[in-house]
Design an enzyme around this catalytic site. Structure first.
Site, PDB file in Angstrom:
ATOM      1  N   THR A 119      39.673  30.595  38.723  1.00  0.00           N
ATOM      2  CA  THR A 119      39.259  31.938  38.991  1.00  0.00           C
ATOM      3  C   THR A 119      37.772  32.261  39.114  1.00  0.00           C
ATOM      4  O   THR A 119      37.166  31.000  39.971  1.00  0.00           O
ATOM      5  CB  THR A 119      40.654  33.308  38.584  1.00  0.00           C
ATOM      6  OG1 THR A 119      39.585  33.489  37.562  1.00  0.00           O
ATOM      7  CG2 THR A 119      41.221  32.805  38.940  1.00  0.00           C
ATOM      8  N   ALA A 137      41.467  31.720  34.008  1.00  0.00           N
ATOM      9  CA  ALA A 137      41.197  32.793  34.931  1.00  0.00           C
ATOM     10  C   ALA A 137      39.939  32.959  34.680  1.00  0.00           C
ATOM     11  O   ALA A 137      39.136  32.241  33.153  1.00  0.00           O
ATOM     12  CB  ALA A 137      42.135  34.116  34.409  1.00  0.00           C
ATOM     13  N   HIS A 138      39.635  34.518  34.685  1.00  0.00           N
ATOM     14  CA  HIS A 138      38.580  35.060  34.850  1.00  0.00           C
ATOM     15  C   HIS A 138      37.699  34.821  33.505  1.00  0.00           C
ATOM     16  O   HIS A 138      38.470  35.249  32.568  1.00  0.00           O
ATOM     17  CB  HIS A 138      37.644  36.252  35.440  1.00  0.00           C
ATOM     18  CG  HIS A 138      39.054  37.010  34.393  1.00  0.00           C
ATOM     19  ND1 HIS A 138      38.223  37.558  33.992  1.00  0.00           N
ATOM     20  CD2 HIS A 138      39.897  37.646  34.725  1.00  0.00           C
ATOM     21  CE1 HIS A 138      38.997  38.522  32.694  1.00  0.00           C
ATOM     22  NE2 HIS A 138      39.963  38.688  33.795  1.00  0.00           N
ATOM     23  N   ASP A 139      35.948  34.766  33.713  1.00  0.00           N
ATOM     24  CA  ASP A 139      35.341  34.911  32.980  1.00  0.00           C
ATOM     25  C   ASP A 139      35.470  33.790  31.276  1.00  0.00           C
ATOM     26  O   ASP A 139      35.553  34.299  30.123  1.00  0.00           O
ATOM     27  CB  ASP A 139      35.601  36.386  32.077  1.00  0.00           C
ATOM     28  CG  ASP A 139      34.851  37.033  32.902  1.00  0.00           C
ATOM     29  OD1 ASP A 139      33.731  36.920  33.903  1.00  0.00           O
ATOM     30  OD2 ASP A 139      35.282  38.103  33.483  1.00  0.00           O
ATOM     31  N   ASN A 157      39.141  35.877  30.198  1.00  0.00           N
ATOM     32  CA  ASN A 157      37.683  35.850  28.479  1.00  0.00           C
ATOM     33  C   ASN A 157      38.935  35.094  27.259  1.00  0.00           C
ATOM     34  O   ASN A 157      38.663  35.912  26.228  1.00  0.00           O
ATOM     35  CB  ASN A 157      38.080  37.860  28.393  1.00  0.00           C
ATOM     36  CG  ASN A 157      36.974  38.206  29.073  1.00  0.00           C
ATOM     37  OD1 ASN A 157      35.440  38.055  29.504  1.00  0.00           O
ATOM     38  ND2 ASN A 157      37.652  39.334  29.964  1.00  0.00           N
TER      39      ASN A 157
END
Ligand code: UDP
Length: 218
Positions: A119, A137-139, A157
């Site tokens: 993402t 996913a993000h970060d 994260n």
């Protein structure tokens, strides 16, 4: 003589899954494909010749590249060093239906199999493998030589350090920007594990919630 000779290094299960991705990626070019394998393998597999690495080096070609399609991350690192020393460049592979959103960096030589999704705002090191149906996913920050088996669900994260191996269907809980969930260097996450907290370097975790696996002594 091939204009571009591409060696899929590893003629076992994963290599045979990766060769068609490379063929699709280089469709319309003059690239020719071979498997490169130092083990005891047939002369040809799925219609493609198999060469030992020394035979691959001896082959005449305008340009040669390899794809490191071996799941064992230690072997990938060793072969990446050997190819670099011999001046053979490695090729990154991305299946045609990979989804990649904003601000995603993937290092050299990675392989993203079909249905991989990365993402936004993700940093991934070199020689990453994402087997089919995996997402990041993000970060997230992923190190070098990290391996995802099929259908890994890595939520936002999360930090995954170098050489970690994440088994089929594992789920990794989302961390926070202040406290990302960390999977340590060389850790192994067993298939189907649900990882809810940090995993120390070098250990194997299994189960739901994932716990350190202590093999029984007989
Ligand atoms: N291999 C190789 N050179 C090495 C180490 C391994 O050619 O230095 C080959 C090995 O002969 C085998 C493949 O890499 O054919 C690894 O296959 P395996 O079934 O262990 O794993 P996969 O990565 O396909 O899941």
């Amino acid at each position: 003589m091939a204009e571009v000779l591409v060696g899929i290094y590893g003629a076992s299960g994963f290599g045979r899954e990766v060769l068609p991705l490379v063929r699709e990626q280089l469709k319309g070019t003059n690239a020719e494909f071979v498997f490169v394998d130092d083990g005891d393998v047939p002369e040809a597999l799925n219609g493609y010749p198999t060469l030992r690495y020394d035979e691959f080096l001896e082959r005449d070609a305008g340009e040669k590249k390899v794809v490191l399609a071996i799941a064992n991350s230690g072997i990938r690192e060793k072969l990446a060093g050997k190819c670099a020393k011999d001046g053979i460049r490695t090729l990154a592979v991305k299946a045609d239906n990979t989804v990649i959103l904003d601000e995603v960096e993937v290092g050299e030589g990675g392989i993203l199999c079909h249905f991989t999704q990365l993402t936004s705002n993700i940093r991934i090191g070199k020689y990453f493998h994402a087997n089919i149906y995996s997402y990041v996913a993000h970060d997230c920050v992923i190190g070098d030589y990290v391996t995802f088996a099929p259908a890994v669900r890595c939520n936002g994260n999360v930090v995954i350090e170098d050489h970690a191996y994440i088994g089929t269907g594992a789920v990794i809980k989302q961390g926070t920007p202040e406290k990302p969930l960390v999977i340590g260097k060389g850790a192994v996450v067993g298939m189907g594990a649900v990882v809810t907290k940090d995993v120390p370097p070098g250990v194997t975790v299994v189960g739901n919630p994932a716990k350190v696996f202590e093999p029984r002594r007989s």
